[in-house]
Motif scaffolding. Structure first.
Motif, PDB file in Angstrom:
ATOM      1  N   THR A   1       0.853  -1.180   0.000  1.00  0.00           N
ATOM      2  CA  THR A   1       0.000   0.000   0.000  1.00  0.00           C
ATOM      3  C   THR A   1       0.891   1.232   0.000  1.00  0.00           C
ATOM      4  OG1 THR A   1      -1.651  -1.177   1.298  1.00  0.00           O
ATOM      5  CG2 THR A   1      -1.850   1.219   1.233  1.00  0.00           C
ATOM      6  N   VAL A   2       0.583   2.168  -0.860  1.00  0.00           N
ATOM      7  CA  VAL A   2       1.318   3.426  -0.910  1.00  0.00           C
ATOM      8  C   VAL A   2       0.286   4.532  -0.751  1.00  0.00           C
ATOM      9  CG1 VAL A   2       2.811   4.904  -2.290  1.00  0.00           C
ATOM     10  CG2 VAL A   2       2.947   2.427  -2.540  1.00  0.00           C
ATOM     11  N   LYS A   3       0.493   5.390   0.218  1.00  0.00           N
ATOM     12  CA  LYS A   3      -0.487   6.444   0.463  1.00  0.00           C
ATOM     13  C   LYS A   3       0.240   7.771   0.541  1.00  0.00           C
ATOM     14  CE  LYS A   3      -4.641   6.769   3.325  1.00  0.00           C
ATOM     15  NZ  LYS A   3      -5.395   6.013   4.326  1.00  0.00           N
ATOM     16  N   TYR A   4      -0.217   8.727  -0.249  1.00  0.00           N
ATOM     17  CA  TYR A   4       0.417  10.036  -0.251  1.00  0.00           C
ATOM     18  C   TYR A   4      -0.584  11.068   0.265  1.00  0.00           C
ATOM     19  CZ  TYR A   4       2.988  14.148  -1.649  1.00  0.00           C
ATOM     20  OH  TYR A   4       3.658  15.334  -1.619  1.00  0.00           O
ATOM     21  N   PHE A   5      -0.207  11.763   1.335  1.00  0.00           N
ATOM     22  CA  PHE A   5      -1.105  12.748   1.938  1.00  0.00           C
ATOM     23  C   PHE A   5      -0.840  14.114   1.318  1.00  0.00           C
ATOM     24  CE2 PHE A   5      -0.590   9.390   5.022  1.00  0.00           C
ATOM     25  CZ  PHE A   5      -1.892   9.150   5.400  1.00  0.00           C
ATOM     26  N   LEU A   6      -1.869  14.649   0.638  1.00  0.00           N
ATOM     27  CA  LEU A   6      -1.722  15.968   0.020  1.00  0.00           C
ATOM     28  C   LEU A   6      -1.901  17.064   1.055  1.00  0.00           C
ATOM     29  CD1 LEU A   6      -3.893  14.880  -2.942  1.00  0.00           C
ATOM     30  CD2 LEU A   6      -1.560  15.677  -3.232  1.00  0.00           C
ATOM     31  N   ASP A   7      -2.817  16.880   1.982  1.00  0.00           N
ATOM     32  CA  ASP A   7      -2.990  17.776   3.132  1.00  0.00           C
ATOM     33  C   ASP A   7      -3.745  17.013   4.207  1.00  0.00           C
ATOM     34  OD1 ASP A   7      -5.741  17.898   2.474  1.00  0.00           O
ATOM     35  OD2 ASP A   7      -5.425  19.631   1.189  1.00  0.00           O
ATOM     36  N   ALA A   8      -4.352  17.737   5.137  1.00  0.00           N
ATOM     37  CA  ALA A   8      -4.967  17.056   6.281  1.00  0.00           C
ATOM     38  C   ALA A   8      -6.082  16.088   5.869  1.00  0.00           C
ATOM     39  CB  ALA A   8      -5.509  18.087   7.269  1.00  0.00           C
ATOM     40  N   TYR A   9      -6.762  16.350   4.751  1.00  0.00           N
ATOM     41  CA  TYR A   9      -7.875  15.478   4.369  1.00  0.00           C
ATOM     42  C   TYR A   9      -7.653  14.731   3.062  1.00  0.00           C
ATOM     43  CZ  TYR A   9     -10.147  18.282   7.908  1.00  0.00           C
ATOM     44  OH  TYR A   9     -10.443  18.905   9.082  1.00  0.00           O
ATOM     45  N   ARG A  10      -6.926  15.341   2.130  1.00  0.00           N
ATOM     46  CA  ARG A  10      -6.823  14.741   0.814  1.00  0.00           C
ATOM     47  C   ARG A  10      -5.648  13.761   0.741  1.00  0.00           C
ATOM     48  NH1 ARG A  10      -6.036  18.479  -3.570  1.00  0.00           N
ATOM     49  NH2 ARG A  10      -4.593  19.480  -2.136  1.00  0.00           N
ATOM     50  N   TYR A  11      -5.874  12.643   0.100  1.00  0.00           N
ATOM     51  CA  TYR A  11      -4.775  11.711  -0.141  1.00  0.00           C
ATOM     52  C   TYR A  11      -5.026  10.925  -1.420  1.00  0.00           C
ATOM     53  CZ  TYR A  11      -7.766   7.994   1.797  1.00  0.00           C
ATOM     54  OH  TYR A  11      -8.792   7.125   2.029  1.00  0.00           O
ATOM     55  N   ILE A  12      -3.952  10.330  -1.910  1.00  0.00           N
ATOM     56  CA  ILE A  12      -4.049   9.393  -3.023  1.00  0.00           C
ATOM     57  C   ILE A  12      -3.409   8.100  -2.533  1.00  0.00           C
ATOM     58  CG2 ILE A  12      -3.277   8.855  -5.359  1.00  0.00           C
ATOM     59  CD1 ILE A  12      -3.142  11.869  -5.867  1.00  0.00           C
ATOM     60  N   SER A  13      -4.097   6.989  -2.728  1.00  0.00           N
ATOM     61  CA  SER A  13      -3.489   5.733  -2.306  1.00  0.00           C
ATOM     62  C   SER A  13      -3.539   4.720  -3.431  1.00  0.00           C
ATOM     63  CB  SER A  13      -4.184   5.176  -1.060  1.00  0.00           C
ATOM     64  OG  SER A  13      -5.443   4.669  -1.412  1.00  0.00           O
ATOM     65  N   VAL A  14      -2.535   3.884  -3.465  1.00  0.00           N
ATOM     66  CA  VAL A  14      -2.493   2.759  -4.401  1.00  0.00           C
ATOM     67  C   VAL A  14      -2.258   1.521  -3.553  1.00  0.00           C
ATOM     68  CG1 VAL A  14      -1.323   1.710  -6.365  1.00  0.00           C
ATOM     69  CG2 VAL A  14      -1.522   4.195  -6.227  1.00  0.00           C
ATOM     70  N   GLN A  15      -3.059   0.511  -3.808  1.00  0.00           N
ATOM     71  CA  GLN A  15      -2.988  -0.687  -2.971  1.00  0.00           C
ATOM     72  C   GLN A  15      -3.137  -1.915  -3.848  1.00  0.00           C
ATOM     73  OE1 GLN A  15      -5.607  -0.507   0.463  1.00  0.00           O
ATOM     74  NE2 GLN A  15      -6.162  -2.636   0.188  1.00  0.00           N
ATOM     75  N   GLY A  16      -2.292  -2.913  -3.625  1.00  0.00           N
ATOM     76  CA  GLY A  16      -2.395  -4.134  -4.409  1.00  0.00           C
ATOM     77  C   GLY A  16      -2.041  -5.344  -3.568  1.00  0.00           C
ATOM     78  N   GLU A  17      -2.627  -6.487  -3.932  1.00  0.00           N
ATOM     79  CA  GLU A  17      -2.319  -7.732  -3.228  1.00  0.00           C
ATOM     80  C   GLU A  17      -2.281  -8.861  -4.235  1.00  0.00           C
ATOM     81  OE1 GLU A  17      -4.141  -8.799   0.584  1.00  0.00           O
ATOM     82  OE2 GLU A  17      -5.390  -7.041   0.326  1.00  0.00           O
ATOM     83  N   TYR A  18      -1.354  -9.759  -4.040  1.00  0.00           N
ATOM     84  CA  TYR A  18      -1.278 -10.936  -4.895  1.00  0.00           C
ATOM     85  C   TYR A  18      -1.265 -12.184  -4.017  1.00  0.00           C
ATOM     86  CZ  TYR A  18       0.422 -14.362  -8.224  1.00  0.00           C
ATOM     87  OH  TYR A  18       0.522 -15.478  -9.006  1.00  0.00           O
ATOM     88  N   PHE A  19      -2.083 -13.175  -4.382  1.00  0.00           N
ATOM     89  CA  PHE A  19      -2.075 -14.456  -3.674  1.00  0.00           C
ATOM     90  C   PHE A  19      -1.865 -15.593  -4.674  1.00  0.00           C
ATOM     91  CE2 PHE A  19      -4.302 -12.107  -0.336  1.00  0.00           C
ATOM     92  CZ  PHE A  19      -3.694 -12.621   0.800  1.00  0.00           C
ATOM     93  N   TYR A  20      -1.136 -16.600  -4.235  1.00  0.00           N
ATOM     94  CA  TYR A  20      -0.877 -17.762  -5.067  1.00  0.00           C
ATOM     95  C   TYR A  20      -1.152 -18.998  -4.215  1.00  0.00           C
ATOM     96  CZ  TYR A  20       1.834 -21.244  -7.646  1.00  0.00           C
ATOM     97  OH  TYR A  20       2.230 -22.359  -8.326  1.00  0.00           O
ATOM     98  N   ARG A  21      -1.918 -19.920  -4.782  1.00  0.00           N
ATOM     99  CA  ARG A  21      -2.247 -21.132  -4.019  1.00  0.00           C
ATOM    100  C   ARG A  21      -1.772 -22.377  -4.747  1.00  0.00           C
ATOM    101  NH1 ARG A  21      -8.412 -22.809  -2.918  1.00  0.00           N
ATOM    102  NH2 ARG A  21      -8.346 -22.956  -5.186  1.00  0.00           N
ATOM    103  N   ASP A  22      -1.183 -23.271  -3.986  1.00  0.00           N
ATOM    104  CA  ASP A  22      -0.778 -24.564  -4.520  1.00  0.00           C
ATOM    105  C   ASP A  22      -1.566 -25.619  -3.748  1.00  0.00           C
ATOM    106  OD1 ASP A  22       0.421 -26.785  -5.488  1.00  0.00           O
ATOM    107  OD2 ASP A  22       2.476 -26.145  -5.065  1.00  0.00           O
ATOM    108  N   LEU A  23      -2.532 -26.213  -4.450  1.00  0.00           N
ATOM    109  CA  LEU A  23      -3.413 -27.198  -3.814  1.00  0.00           C
ATOM    110  C   LEU A  23      -3.042 -28.552  -4.407  1.00  0.00           C
ATOM    111  CD1 LEU A  23      -5.934 -27.050  -1.906  1.00  0.00           C
ATOM    112  CD2 LEU A  23      -7.334 -26.980  -3.949  1.00  0.00           C
ATOM    113  N   ASP A  24      -2.623 -29.489  -3.558  1.00  0.00           N
ATOM    114  CA  ASP A  24      -2.091 -30.733  -4.085  1.00  0.00           C
ATOM    115  C   ASP A  24      -2.689 -31.908  -3.325  1.00  0.00           C
ATOM    116  OD1 ASP A  24      -0.347 -31.949  -5.939  1.00  0.00           O
ATOM    117  OD2 ASP A  24       0.992 -32.450  -4.270  1.00  0.00           O
ATOM    118  N   GLY A  25      -3.267 -32.881  -4.044  1.00  0.00           N
ATOM    119  CA  GLY A  25      -3.820 -34.033  -3.355  1.00  0.00           C
ATOM    120  C   GLY A  25      -4.535 -34.962  -4.316  1.00  0.00           C
ATOM    121  N   LYS A  26      -5.554 -35.624  -3.777  1.00  0.00           N
ATOM    122  CA  LYS A  26      -6.288 -36.587  -4.597  1.00  0.00           C
ATOM    123  C   LYS A  26      -7.754 -36.215  -4.622  1.00  0.00           C
ATOM    124  CE  LYS A  26      -3.680 -40.852  -4.579  1.00  0.00           C
ATOM    125  NZ  LYS A  26      -2.332 -40.299  -4.468  1.00  0.00           N
ATOM    126  N   VAL A  27      -8.326 -36.477  -5.780  1.00  0.00           N
ATOM    127  CA  VAL A  27      -9.752 -36.242  -5.886  1.00  0.00           C
ATOM    128  C   VAL A  27     -10.443 -37.596  -6.020  1.00  0.00           C
ATOM    129  CG1 VAL A  27      -9.873 -35.953  -8.409  1.00  0.00           C
ATOM    130  CG2 VAL A  27     -11.460 -34.695  -6.938  1.00  0.00           C
TER     131      VAL A  27
END
Lengths: 411, 295
Positions: free
Chosen positions: A279-305
């Motif tokens: 997350t990156v958040k830039y405060f322009l003043d007391a109320y205004r801000y711009i934020s960029v936020q990202g998340e990545y998840f990776y799953r490895d599911l291994d077994g028998k069906v």
């Protein structure tokens, strides 16, 4: 006779009046109203416009991830929020929190839907462990990722990101267990945490034995079943704040779909999930801000069906991310854009659709800190009916209001 | 074995020599008062930096690092920090500085607050049930805070107590000199009326008998609406309003609108140390307020 009755009535009234009088001047030495915990109630309502009929919407799935977005493995159907076209009562959230004693705080979050009362969270945290340690225990939202431990009303968009939805479900990873966190003695913010959780997530973890006609197909996994490790770090450069995190989850998976009408099957195996967020958040003043936020998840599911009395190997390597930007351009207004993509969808080495995406735009008005009106538009290409991709246009108006003593939110 | 014990001894000396206590304050004005009393005998840092809205300081996780290392936390109190400090305290996992512990000081407990509502309802906006929390802008209250800080420092760091005591005495002397100067200058505004953006400067105005005729915010925490500004315009026609006071974080547009329409001067007043570049400490905070109002 009449006079007599009137005297009696007056007499009784006199006694009761006298008693009332004496009790009102009497202070209750056992009154505990000073100890009333913080109580708050949140109401969330929405109006939804969607180009897909509700009945079709309910049977949509996300190819390779979820059969039906409304499907539940634990028996009861649990509709996601904004499920129906028109008006929705999404939920009420009752929060009761207080300090227990010098050693503990207790937090209770109760999720109320039209016909259900659910304990979403009920956990304690310690107040006085040495060495900047904190222990949390009970039922709680895991601290993995960035938004997992935030409640819906604190999200920047109405709905949960796709990658959360397909890996953990509409409520995120919410488990019984314990968590230990430590704030490292570094010059920047560094939190290390481990969690031991029961592991009952219906999409990624499970321990229940799977049986068919009395025969054990997959034996029971040991309980607790899920272990997570978390690192979070934050750094400031002037008005810019950076917050990053790494998450690792490992546990057993048991999914029992043997009661399904179509293609009954079951799965038993191991599940490992890796997450990274920034997350990156830039405060322009007391109320205004711009934020960029990202998340990545990776799953490895291994077994028998197990299907039609046969076992076969199943390996799913799947992942996805979201990235969003939010601009608070005045004290009462925010707007934002989010891009969701499930970009890895490999099952037994074969590629399933890996361009499952969604585009969201929102603008919201907050008359005060305690109320919010949000407009959100989604263009969703992640849902399938059988093998046919359905492109969904969705317009949502959400009202979210809070009364009472609701604690401030973390960054 | 002997080498080891010498090593430990040296380590011990290094550690105790470095053991200056860490004081964290929520606002820079408190930091400035601590500095007057403790000089360089403690490490001081402030969580807010003076340019933010004191009700909504961004809860940046890095602030938890300051709290993690703190031996003493001094807050303004009266719920001014309720919107941002509790999650930081939770994040910091530092048991020494929680409310009720020795390392915690709430300055609002020293004073009787004004504007304490008799009934509390959010129909009146984001009200403070304990009263107006901006008491630090009453210059007469500053020495009492300094004294409470000195007492706290004496408890946590008794070996420097006489040093703190000495500094307090000097501070009080010097403060009273400044106060006499400010009192003198402010005399000419006695009995005048003013508008302000938020009930920020009420303690200051009350001290110098300036009447607050109207607030730009229709309710605390809610930005000015057109209809409310029009009401103030009407009020300005029937009453003599000398000036409009606002703080650095308040949106300028409504202030300028009102000022232009009525011809009333608008004064940007510092509400905290570091809110303006020339406001470097607790003295210059009031120097600047008085200068801007009286020049």
């Amino acid at each position: 006779m009449q006079k007599f009755v009137i005297y009696i009535v007056l007499f009784i009234f006199g006694i009761s009046y006298g008693q009332n009088y004496s009790t009102s001047s009497f202070t209750n030495p056992f009154a505990q109203n000073q100890f009333v915990p913080n109580i708050s109630l949140i109401g969330d309502f929405s109006y939804v416009n969607r180009n897909i009929k509700d009945s079709t919407y309910k049977s949509l799935g996300i190819s390779g991830f979820v059969h039906e977005i409304f499907h539940s493995h634990s028996g009861h159907e649990h509709a996601p929020i904004n499920a129906e076209r028109g008006f929705n009562f999404n939920y009420g959230e009752l929060a009761i929190t207080s300090t227990v004693d010098p050693y503990f705080d207790l937090v209770g979050i109760f999720h109320l839907t039209e016909h259900d009362f659910a304990i979403e969270e009920l956990y304690f945290t310690t107040r006085s462990l040495p060495y900047n340690l904190q222990l949390k225990g009970g039922k709680f939202l895991s601290s993995i990722g960035r938004i997992n431990q935030q409640h819906q009303h604190y999200w920047d968009f109405v709905d949960i990101p796709l990658v959360y939805k397909v890996l953990f479900g509409d409520e995120g990873l919410n488990e019984k267990g314990v968590q230990l966190t430590w704030i490292a003695p570094t010059s920047f913010y560094l939190l290390l945490g481990i969690e031991v959780l029961q592991g009952e997530n219906e999409l990624s973890f499970g321990y229940e034995v799977v049986e068919e006609n009395g025969n054990t197909i997959f034996d029971k996994a040991s309980k607790p079943n899920l272990y997570t490790a978390i690192v979070k770090s934050s750094y400031d450069i002037g008005n810019l704040t950076l917050l990053g995190g790494l998450s690792y989850l490992t546990g057993k998976a048991r999914f029992n779909h043997l009661d399904d009408e179509e293609e009954p099957h079951a799965f038993g195996g191991d599940s490992n999930i890796y997450g990274i967020d920034l997350t990156v958040k830039y405060f322009l003043d007391a109320y205004r801000y711009i934020s960029v936020q990202g998340e990545y998840f990776y799953r490895d599911l291994d077994g028998k069906v197990y299907k039609n009395s046969n076992f076969s190997n199943l390996n799913k390597k799947q992942g996805g991310f979201y990235i969003q930007t939010v601009y608070r351009f005045s004290q009462r207004w925010r707007t934002g854009f989010r891009y969701d993509l499930l970009n890895k969808n490999e099952i037994n080495g074969q590629n399933k659709p890996d361009d499952l995406d969604r585009y969201s735009f929102m603008i919201e008005f907050t008359p005060s800190e305690f109320s919010r009106i949000r407009f959100q538009y989604n263009y969703d290409r992640s849902k399938f009916l059988e093998d046919e991709r359905k492109k969904i246009n969705e317009f949502i108006v959400e009202f979210n209001l809070v009364i009472g003593a609701h604690g401030a939110h973390a960054f | 074995m002997r080498v080891l014990s010498i090593l430990f001894l040296i380590l011990g000396i290094i550690l105790t020599a470095k053991a200056k206590i860490n004081v964290v304050t929520t606002y820079p004005y408190i930091k400035s008062i601590v500095k007057e009393i403790a000089k360089d005998k403690v490490n001081i840092s402030s969580l807010s930096d003076g340019k933010w809205d004191p009700h909504f300081v961004p809860e940046r996780p890095s602030l938890a690092v300051k709290l993690r290392n703190a031996d003493l936390l001094i807050i303004n109190g009266a719920q001014l920090e309720i919107g941002w400090l509790p999650p930081l305290l939770k994040r910091a996992n530092n048991r020494k500085i929680l409310p009720g512990k020795a390392g915690f000081l709430d300055l609002s407990t020293l004073f009787e607050l004004i504007q304490k509502p008799t009934t509390v309802s959010r129909a009146f906006g984001d009200v403070h049930p304990q009263g107006n929390p901006h008491f630090c802008l009453d210059p007469v209250k500053i020495p009492k805070m300094a004294e409470a800080i000195k007492e706290k420092l004496c408890i946590l760091n008794p070996k420097n107590c006489s040093f703190y005591q000495e500094n307090l005495k000097n501070f009080e002397k010097s403060w009273n000199k400044h106060l006499a100067k400010w009192n003198e200058k402010m005399k000419k505004l006695q009995g005048s009326s003013a508008f302000e953006y938020h009930r920020m400067f009420d303690y200051f105005f009350l001290r110098y008998k300036i009447n607050v005729a109207g607030i730009l915010e229709p309710f605390p925490g809610i930005p000015p609406t057109t209809s409310h500004l029009l009401e103030l315009l009407k009020l300005a026609k029937s009453h003599k309003i000398s000036f409009i006071a606002y703080a650095v974080y308040n949106p300028k547009d409504p202030v300028e609108f009102l000022s232009k329409k009525t011809g009333i001067k608008a004064f940007l007043l510092p509400h905290d140390v570091n809110s303006l570049p020339q406001v470097k400490d607790i003295y210059s905070l009031f120097d600047e307020i008085v200068r801007r109002l009286t020049e």
